[in-house]
Scaffold this motif. Structure first.
Motif, PDB file in Angstrom:
ATOM      1  N   ALA A 142       1.978  -6.780   4.224  1.00 36.18           N
ATOM      2  CA  ALA A 142       0.700  -6.253   4.702  1.00 36.18           C
ATOM      3  C   ALA A 142      -0.139  -7.311   5.394  1.00 36.18           C
ATOM      4  N   ASN A 143       0.104  -8.565   5.061  1.00 32.91           N
ATOM      5  CA  ASN A 143      -0.665  -9.658   5.670  1.00 32.91           C
ATOM      6  C   ASN A 143       0.047 -10.300   6.856  1.00 32.91           C
ATOM      7  N   ASN A 144       1.176  -9.723   7.248  1.00 30.15           N
ATOM      8  CA  ASN A 144       1.862 -10.198   8.442  1.00 30.15           C
ATOM      9  C   ASN A 144       1.348  -9.404   9.651  1.00 30.15           C
ATOM     10  N   PRO A 145       0.878 -10.074  10.691  1.00 31.62           N
ATOM     11  CA  PRO A 145       0.252  -9.368  11.811  1.00 31.62           C
ATOM     12  C   PRO A 145       1.185  -8.403  12.545  1.00 31.62           C
ATOM     13  N   ASP A 146       2.492  -8.675  12.528  1.00 27.04           N
ATOM     14  CA  ASP A 146       3.434  -7.808  13.238  1.00 27.04           C
ATOM     15  C   ASP A 146       3.837  -6.575  12.429  1.00 27.04           C
ATOM     16  N   PHE A 147       3.532  -6.575  11.137  1.00 27.68           N
ATOM     17  CA  PHE A 147       3.940  -5.457  10.282  1.00 27.68           C
ATOM     18  C   PHE A 147       3.298  -4.151  10.743  1.00 27.68           C
ATOM     19  N   ALA A 148       2.061  -4.209  11.178  1.00 27.50           N
ATOM     20  CA  ALA A 148       1.345  -2.997  11.599  1.00 27.50           C
ATOM     21  C   ALA A 148       1.980  -2.333  12.824  1.00 27.50           C
ATOM     22  N   LYS A 149       2.840  -3.081  13.540  1.00 29.48           N
ATOM     23  CA  LYS A 149       3.485  -2.538  14.750  1.00 29.48           C
ATOM     24  C   LYS A 149       4.744  -1.728  14.425  1.00 29.48           C
ATOM     25  N   VAL A 150       5.170  -1.760  13.164  1.00 26.31           N
ATOM     26  CA  VAL A 150       6.368  -1.032  12.746  1.00 26.31           C
ATOM     27  C   VAL A 150       6.092   0.477  12.817  1.00 26.31           C
ATOM     28  N   ASP A 151       7.128   1.258  13.098  1.00 25.91           N
ATOM     29  CA  ASP A 151       7.011   2.720  13.151  1.00 25.91           C
ATOM     30  C   ASP A 151       7.087   3.298  11.734  1.00 25.91           C
ATOM     31  N   PHE A 152       5.965   3.795  11.247  1.00 21.57           N
ATOM     32  CA  PHE A 152       5.904   4.358   9.889  1.00 21.57           C
ATOM     33  C   PHE A 152       5.891   5.881   9.897  1.00 21.57           C
ATOM     34  N   SER A 153       6.243   6.487  11.016  1.00 21.96           N
ATOM     35  CA  SER A 153       6.105   7.938  11.149  1.00 21.96           C
ATOM     36  C   SER A 153       6.969   8.722  10.157  1.00 21.96           C
ATOM     37  N   GLN A 154       8.070   8.114   9.698  1.00 20.95           N
ATOM     38  CA  GLN A 154       8.952   8.801   8.739  1.00 20.95           C
ATOM     39  C   GLN A 154       8.825   8.255   7.317  1.00 20.95           C
ATOM     40  N   PHE A 155       7.982   7.285   7.120  1.00 24.40           N
ATOM     41  CA  PHE A 155       7.857   6.619   5.811  1.00 24.40           C
ATOM     42  C   PHE A 155       7.249   7.588   4.799  1.00 24.40           C
ATOM     43  N   ARG A 156       7.978   7.835   3.692  1.00 27.01           N
ATOM     44  CA  ARG A 156       7.536   8.831   2.714  1.00 27.01           C
ATOM     45  C   ARG A 156       7.245   8.248   1.327  1.00 27.01           C
ATOM     46  N   ILE A 157       8.052   7.282   0.890  1.00 23.13           N
ATOM     47  CA  ILE A 157       7.893   6.777  -0.485  1.00 23.13           C
ATOM     48  C   ILE A 157       8.002   5.259  -0.523  1.00 23.13           C
ATOM     49  N   ALA A 158       6.984   4.610  -1.079  1.00 25.96           N
ATOM     50  CA  ALA A 158       7.023   3.183  -1.397  1.00 25.96           C
ATOM     51  C   ALA A 158       6.931   3.066  -2.913  1.00 25.96           C
ATOM     52  N   ASN A 159       8.050   2.745  -3.555  1.00 23.88           N
ATOM     53  CA  ASN A 159       8.070   2.593  -5.015  1.00 23.88           C
ATOM     54  C   ASN A 159       7.619   1.183  -5.384  1.00 23.88           C
ATOM     55  N   GLY A 160       6.613   1.066  -6.218  1.00 24.69           N
ATOM     56  CA  GLY A 160       6.205  -0.234  -6.722  1.00 24.69           C
ATOM     57  C   GLY A 160       6.658  -0.391  -8.160  1.00 24.69           C
ATOM     58  N   GLY A 161       7.337  -1.487  -8.448  1.00 28.32           N
ATOM     59  CA  GLY A 161       7.807  -1.688  -9.815  1.00 28.32           C
ATOM     60  C   GLY A 161       8.021  -3.155 -10.108  1.00 28.32           C
ATOM     61  N   ALA A 162       8.551  -3.431 -11.322  1.00 26.19           N
ATOM     62  CA  ALA A 162       8.920  -4.771 -11.793  1.00 26.19           C
ATOM     63  C   ALA A 162       7.718  -5.657 -12.107  1.00 26.19           C
TER      64      ALA A 162
END
Length: 565
Positions: free
Chosen positions: A317-337
């Motif tokens: 999230a703190n990488n400036p290029d991350f926001a340029k990624v295509d998230f149109s199909q992104f449905r689930i981000a599992n957080g664990g551990a």
């Protein structure tokens, strides 16, 4: 306790799943090999292999392993990061009727020797980058067969040859080693083609995997995961995942980003086996600590599912290029551990539009046993609801249920729970109640909707970027230094890794320096276990019977760190 959490379940999620759908993990593999034969299963460095490829390669490799004279139930170690050989190897070991021993490839010689001896592994498949570690200890183990893989093995020509050349000669990523008699991975596959493969009968109560963990003490133990145990967790995880996948239409093949190591139980189930069950493709990220390279890889795909830990989500999230990624199909981000921090979840949602769904699990429970609803957009700060087939009780120190709304140790029962610790019935007895609940060591509170919040930890375990660090183990290493009289290790808050390791040391040799002791720890401990802070003391606080008060040391350290800020 009544299963009060069921009233909070998303629509369509059953209270229980039929855990008898498959007699073994192998039966699941073979169904998917046939059903999705021509679909991509894994992608690594832009090279894709299909479900049919894994079927063929793992059959050949299984025949080769059987030809070594190994007996049914023998343990075979897999010591690899996220490379294409890993899924082939795991499928082969299980299809041959053997038991997978997942090994962290970053282990030091001391850690590797313990795990190989404890499991009694007869064979090991490892990436050549880590062969020098094995060389140092192999004579002290029961390993009789070594199969060496290289990163380029399955990338084809000339790409594979170039990748190996760069890693060996340019990046110097393969330290020199000598392992006489070792067989190359591709040679083993070629040899297996001409060998007969005998398909064993595998039942739900046969052992599938030894997943090593510190448990409740610092001695690394193998959680015994049966074929039926793993299938139960997988099917519950699938049922829990479906509402999140169905909330918006999905185009293309279901795509998982596998940035967590497959040798860790979280990725093993949530990436490897869940994609196998659903016909999904796993994009393998070999080194997620290289954030620019990871972002570059993400940019190539329209992906749907990405399990991760708080530190990874935060770094991306703190990488400036991350926001340029295509998230149109992104449905689930599992957080664990490890705990997901609210500021990280908030920033992640703002960038991706996909909320982090936090869950909870352990090696002893075959990964996740609680999770927030996957169709939710809200960050709850809880670990969510118990998954299908799972019962949770909150216990006091005497093993009795605490009143509702009060904190108690989280105890878990269900087909997902391990059969015990490998050849350690005494350690198993310590963590199991007479009626079959596994005592997690974590203290939680359940609200009236069934959501559980972690509030404390009974055991002294430290959680560094999702990996367990046990003070006993780090202390045992420290006191082997001739300049150390005694040591105490605690976890302190860390904005990057959740917690960091802090060591308090009483010197035997006054000339001992922090740098010298730190270098000693680096030599004997995997990176995430080494102390970030070392503090010398004249003495350590103790109880009246002489036990070191780790909690007092931790409280002092946290207070001092707060003041210094």
């Amino acid at each position: 306790m009544d299963r009060i959490w069921l009233k909070s379940y998303p629509a369509g999620v059953p209270a229980d799943v039929d855990v008898n759908q498959y007699p073994s993990v192998v039966a699941l593999f073979e169904e998917s090999f046939a059903k999705y034969r021509n679909d991509k299963a894994y992608v690594f460095m832009d090279k894709a292999i299909t479900f049919g490829d894994i079927d063929r390669l793992s059959r050949d490799f299984a025949a080769y392993l059987q030809g070594l004279g190994l007996k049914r139930g023998d343990r075979v170690a897999a010591m690899m990061p996220n490379v294409l050989q890993y899924p082939v190897t795991v499928a082969a070991i299980m299809r041959a009727g053997f038991i997978v021993v997942n090994v962290n490839p970053l282990y030091t010689p001391r850690e590797l020797e313990h795990q190989l001896n404890d499991s009694g592994a007869k064979a090991i498949i490892l990436l050549e980058n880590f062969a020098a570690t094995l060389q140092q200890v192999i004579k002290n183990t029961s390993i009789r067969h070594v199969i060496l893989a290289s990163v380029g093995d399955m990338l084809g020509f000339p790409k594979g040859a170039i990748a190996n050349l760069v890693l060996r000669k340019v990046k110097k990523a393969v330290p020199s080693f000598s392992l006489p008699g070792a067989v190359r991975f591709n040679a083993a596959l070629a040899a297996g083609k001409s060998k007969a493969f005998e398909k064993p009968s595998i039942k739900p109560d046969d052992v599938a995997v030894l997943q090593y963990t510190g448990g409740t003490t610092g001695v690394s133990k193998g959680a015994v995961l049966l074929h039926g145990t793993i299938i139960a967790n997988l099917l519950a995880s699938e049922a829990w995942t479906l509402p999140g996948l169905k909330r918006k239409p999905i185009s293309g093949q279901l795509t998982f980003i596998c940035a967590l190591p497959l040798y860790h139980v979280f990725a093993f189930i949530t990436c490897g086996l869940l994609a196998m069950r659903t016909g999904g493709v796993n994009v393998l990220i070999p080194n997620p600590r290289d954030i620019p390279a990871t972002v570059k890889e993400l940019a190539k795909y329209k992906f749907h599912v990405m399990p991760g830990v708080n530190t990874l989500f935060n770094a991306l999230a703190n990488n400036p290029d991350f926001a340029k990624v295509d998230f149109s199909q992104f449905r689930i981000a599992n957080g664990g551990a490890m705990s997901v921090q609210e500021p990280v979840a908030r920033k992640w949602l703002a960038i991706t539009g996909c909320p982090i769904i936090e869950g909870y699990g352990l090696s002893e429970t075959s990964s996740g046993i609680a999770c927030n609803p996957t169709d939710s957009d809200a960050f709850t700060g809880t670990i969510g609801l118990p998954l299908p087939n799972v019962e949770i009780r909150l216990l006091d120190d005497d093993g009795n249920d605490v009143p509702h709304g009060q904190p108690g140790e989280i105890a878990i029962k269900g087909p997902q729970v391990m059969a015990g610790y490998w050849q350690r019935p005494d350690e198993t007895d310590k963590v199991m109640t007479p009626d079959g609940f596994f005592k997690s060591g974590d203290v939680g509170v359940m609200d009236d909707k069934g959501f559980v919040t972690i509030v404390d930890r009974k055991k002294d375990m430290i959680l560094v970027s999702g990996f367990n660090v046990y003070p006993n183990e780090v202390e045992a290493v420290a006191v082997q230094h001739p300049g150390v009289l005694e040591a105490a290790v605690v976890g302190v808050p860390d904005k990057n890794s959740g917690e960091a390791v802090m060591m308090f040391v009483v010197k035997k040799d006054q000339a001992l320096t922090r740098e010298e002791l730190a270098a000693f720890c680096v030599k004997n401990l995997t990176g995430y276990k080494k102390p970030k802070y070392i503090e010398f003391r004249d003495d350590l606080p103790r109880t009246n019977v002489g036990k070191i008060l780790r909690r007092e040391l931790r409280d002092q350290a946290v207070k001092e760190m707060a003041v210094s800020r």
